[in-house]
Enzyme design. Structure first.
Site, PDB file in Angstrom:
ATOM      1  N   GLY A  49       0.880  -1.179   0.120  1.00 35.50           N
ATOM      2  CA  GLY A  49      -0.099   0.000  -0.084  1.00 35.50           C
ATOM      3  C   GLY A  49       0.860   1.510   0.043  1.00 35.50           C
ATOM      4  N   GLU A  58      -0.948 -10.568   3.070  1.00 31.54           N
ATOM      5  CA  GLU A  58      -0.780  -9.669   4.145  1.00 31.54           C
ATOM      6  C   GLU A  58      -1.226 -10.632   5.560  1.00 31.54           C
ATOM      7  OE1 GLU A  58      -1.759  -5.370   1.917  1.00 31.54           O
ATOM      8  OE2 GLU A  58      -3.246  -6.308   2.925  1.00 31.54           O
TER       9      GLU A  58
END
Length: 277
Positions: free
Chosen positions: A71, A148
């Site tokens: 991100g 993740e």
């Protein structure tokens, strides 16, 4: 910014560009809208940087294996990590959560590894789309939720970094795009129907922006975005959704984060730990 405000901004920005291209005088109201938007964006970016730097400085030590999240906020964390590695001659091994994270690690000249070689991590640092008062997270806006969660689950310590816009008392207050759910492509319709029937709201297939058709994850799967209608028992809901045939993983991270760092508008960093029961 509301949807109406965003549309208004886009119209003003387009008008600004047109007038500038024609070398015409730009009205003050166009300048105001564009400068306001730029200022807000700069403030959010600075807040991301503050949170990322604080987390790296407080949790990274020599001879660690570090999980690197994905991100926009994690970019600043890798910047700071690489800076400390150079300045302090740290021995750090990095395990990525996505193609993006892998590229960041390589671009900064950091040591790249994987869970085959390093199945146990000392710390994982990652961003979030929303963080509630109990450190329950929504993640997966970038489509990397499964990797993740795997990397976070392999870490002794999982630390979250975010700017002030991601902080909320309850999930859904700030993040309006729903909970991402990664699914096997052939199952996206039945899974979507089952989620809506059992938990309310609607689960929509995430469509790509720069390609025709749906978003495809690094794992070659699809993503459903479940827009829930009300607060839930997130631990129970997370388990129940994962039991639906065809579901790979959810973007609900429950009881995983041990600390969150929020970069604030005033230049400070707010730290949140889980509530002690």
């Amino acid at each position: 910014m509301t949807l109406q405000g965003w549309v208004s901004f886009n119209k003003h920005a387009a008008g600004f560009a047109y007038l500038a291209s024609r070398r015409l005088a730009v009205p003050n109201n166009y300048k105001h809208v564009c400068l306001f938007s730029q200022s807000a964006a700069n403030m959010a970016e600075e807040a991301k940087k503050l949170a990322a730097y604080a987390a790296v400085d407080n949790h990274i030590q020599n001879n660690q294996v570090v999980g690197v999240g994905s991100g926009s906020t994690i970019v600043y964390a890798v910047d700071r990590l690489a800076e400390r590695v150079r300045q302090e001659k740290l021995n750090i091994v990095c395990v990525p959560t996505s193609f993006q994270a892998r590229q960041l690690i390589l671009q900064h000249g950091l040591t790249l590894s994987d869970l085959d070689r390093h199945p146990e991590l000392d710390v994982a640092i990652d961003g979030a789309d929303e963080v509630d008062k109990d450190l329950t997270l929504i993640k997966g806006g970038g489509g990397c939720l499964t990797q993740e969660k795997i990397v976070a689950g392999c870490a002794k310590h999982f630390v979250v970094i975010a700017d002030y816009r991601k902080d909320s008392k309850a999930l859904g207050q700030q993040w309006k795009k729903g909970v991402p759910v990664e699914v096997i492509p052939m199952a996206h319709v039945p899974v979507s129907r089952t989620i809506a029937k059992r938990f309310g709201g609607e689960a929509n297939l995430r469509m790509a922006v720069s390609k025709a058709g749906p978003v495809v994850t690094d794992n070659s799967n699809f993503i459903l975005d479940w827009k829930f209608e009300h607060a839930q028992n997130w631990k129970e809901v997370n388990t129940a959704i994962k039991m639906i045939p065809g579901v790979v993983e959810t973007g609900l991270f429950v009881g995983m984060a041990e600390r969150a760092y929020f970069g604030m508008e005033d230049g400070s960093v707010q730290v949140r730990d889980p509530a002690v029961n």
